[in-house]
Design a protein around this motif. Structure first.
Motif, PDB file in Angstrom:
ATOM      1  N   UNK A 158      29.913 -28.410  32.251  1.00  0.00           N
ATOM      2  CA  UNK A 158      31.242 -28.878  31.869  1.00  0.00           C
ATOM      3  C   UNK A 158      31.493 -28.636  30.386  1.00  0.00           C
ATOM      4  N   UNK A 159      32.572 -27.937  30.088  1.00  0.00           N
ATOM      5  CA  UNK A 159      33.046 -27.703  28.728  1.00  0.00           C
ATOM      6  C   UNK A 159      34.282 -28.555  28.496  1.00  0.00           C
ATOM      7  N   UNK A 213      27.872 -39.213  27.752  1.00  0.00           N
ATOM      8  CA  UNK A 213      26.925 -38.162  28.153  1.00  0.00           C
ATOM      9  C   UNK A 213      27.475 -37.331  29.309  1.00  0.00           C
ATOM     10  N   UNK A 214      28.713 -36.914  29.176  1.00  0.00           N
ATOM     11  CA  UNK A 214      29.437 -36.259  30.270  1.00  0.00           C
ATOM     12  C   UNK A 214      29.531 -34.752  30.098  1.00  0.00           C
ATOM     13  N   UNK A 215      29.737 -34.281  28.869  1.00  0.00           N
ATOM     14  CA  UNK A 215      30.026 -32.866  28.620  1.00  0.00           C
ATOM     15  C   UNK A 215      28.785 -32.131  28.134  1.00  0.00           C
ATOM     16  N   UNK A 216      28.586 -30.919  28.633  1.00  0.00           N
ATOM     17  CA  UNK A 216      27.482 -30.080  28.171  1.00  0.00           C
ATOM     18  C   UNK A 216      27.855 -29.319  26.908  1.00  0.00           C
ATOM     19  N   UNK A 229      37.425 -29.397  30.954  1.00  0.00           N
ATOM     20  CA  UNK A 229      38.255 -30.594  30.795  1.00  0.00           C
ATOM     21  C   UNK A 229      38.903 -30.480  29.424  1.00  0.00           C
ATOM     22  N   UNK A 230      40.215 -30.272  29.395  1.00  0.00           N
ATOM     23  CA  UNK A 230      40.925 -30.130  28.129  1.00  0.00           C
ATOM     24  C   UNK A 230      41.866 -31.297  27.907  1.00  0.00           C
TER      25      UNK A 230
END
Length: 295
Positions: free
Chosen positions: A76-77, A142-145, A100-101
């Motif tokens: 996920x970016x 701690x959701x986005x890589x 996710x923007x």
């Protein structure tokens, strides 16, 4: 306009929201290709026409971000301060990741959502866009890589709080890429903010061409002031021209960089982690000083 130095804009009129000026700009830009043509003229062959960002994003920056993110397919970016979405969508396609923007402007978010199928075709559902602020993203911990924030951090009401919020949303080992600017010759003042966010500075890439690009663009805006007023409307054009006149004199002293920050795998409360963050974020022998930007 989600440029980092776009804080030099006309004051808000009573009763308007923080997003009003951006809403007006993006709505006006959708009616004409004039702004895109001026960006293309200022950037030359470095202009990524498909992305069409209202920022300093060029081909060198896109390539550098793709390399620095080091993401794997399916991760996920997050595109923080995404504007009309071109940067995040280009990276999502190039890296085969989910997106996710979010942006302050509802108008920009709607335009970004409408562009998904152009970039991702049948996989358009792998990208979502929503209205949110840098200090309050609504993202789980701690959701986005990976997170990119291009020319948007300067718009945050509290940059330290925005960095902490973005850092909170990163998975351990995840990377946050941020464009920043300061006065040439000054030491950056973001080291403490980076450490407080539980992040470590992994790379600092210079962007020596960026100030000259903005100088050319601002001079084009001023030279085409009447065209901007006619095609964008008085309010949107005057906001752009105000920014140009305010920031243009500062550009010869401007240094622009891309910061790559990494979320460390241990908690920031650990003494050894704190020591490591301090070592990476503020190398020994380099005194901190006040950051100077055109904002």
């Amino acid at each position: 306009m989600n440029t980092e130095h776009a804080t030099a804009v006309a004051p808000l009129a009573p009763g308007t929201t923080r997003s009003s000026q951006y809403d007006a700009f993006h709505a006006a830009r959708a009616r004409t290709d004039l702004v895109a043509r001026l960006y293309a003229e200022a950037m030359g062959e470095d202009y990524p026409a498909e992305v069409a960002a209202s920022s300093s994003c060029d081909w060198p920056l896109l390539g550098l971000m793709a390399a620095r993110l080091r993401m794997s397919p399916g991760q996920l970016l997050v595109d923080a301060g995404c504007g009309t979405g071109g940067i995040g969508l280009w990276l999502a396609r190039a890296l085969a990741v989910r997106l996710d923007g979010f942006d302050l402007s509802p108008v920009a978010v709607a335009q970004a959502a409408a562009r998904r199928s152009h970039f991702l075709a049948a996989r358009a559902d792998r990208a979502v866009f929503r209205v949110a602020e840098l200090e309050n993203t609504g993202l789980p911990t701690a959701h986005a890589h990976g997170i990119v924030c291009v020319d948007a951090l300067g718009r945050a009401a509290d940059r330290g709080a925005a960095l902490r919020e973005l850092g909170r949303a990163l998975t351990p080992g995840g990377r946050l890429l941020v464009t920043r600017a300061l006065r040439r010759g000054a030491e950056p003042a973001w080291h403490q903010q980076v450490a407080a966010a539980g992040l470590a500075q992994e790379h600092l890439d210079e962007r020596p061409q960026e100030p000259a690009v903005w100088e050319r663009l601002y001079r084009l805006w001023i030279a085409h002031g009447d065209d901007l007023r006619r095609e964008l409307g008085q309010a949107a054009a005057e906001a752009m021209l105000h920014e140009a006149h305010q920031v243009l004199p500062t550009l010869p002293r401007r240094r622009a960089v891309l910061l790559t920050l990494r979320r460390l795998p241990r908690t920031p409360d650990s003494p050894e982690t704190a020591a490591r963050m301090a070592e990476l974020s503020h190398p020994p022998g380099r005194p901190a000083s006040i950051e100077r930007t055109p904002q």
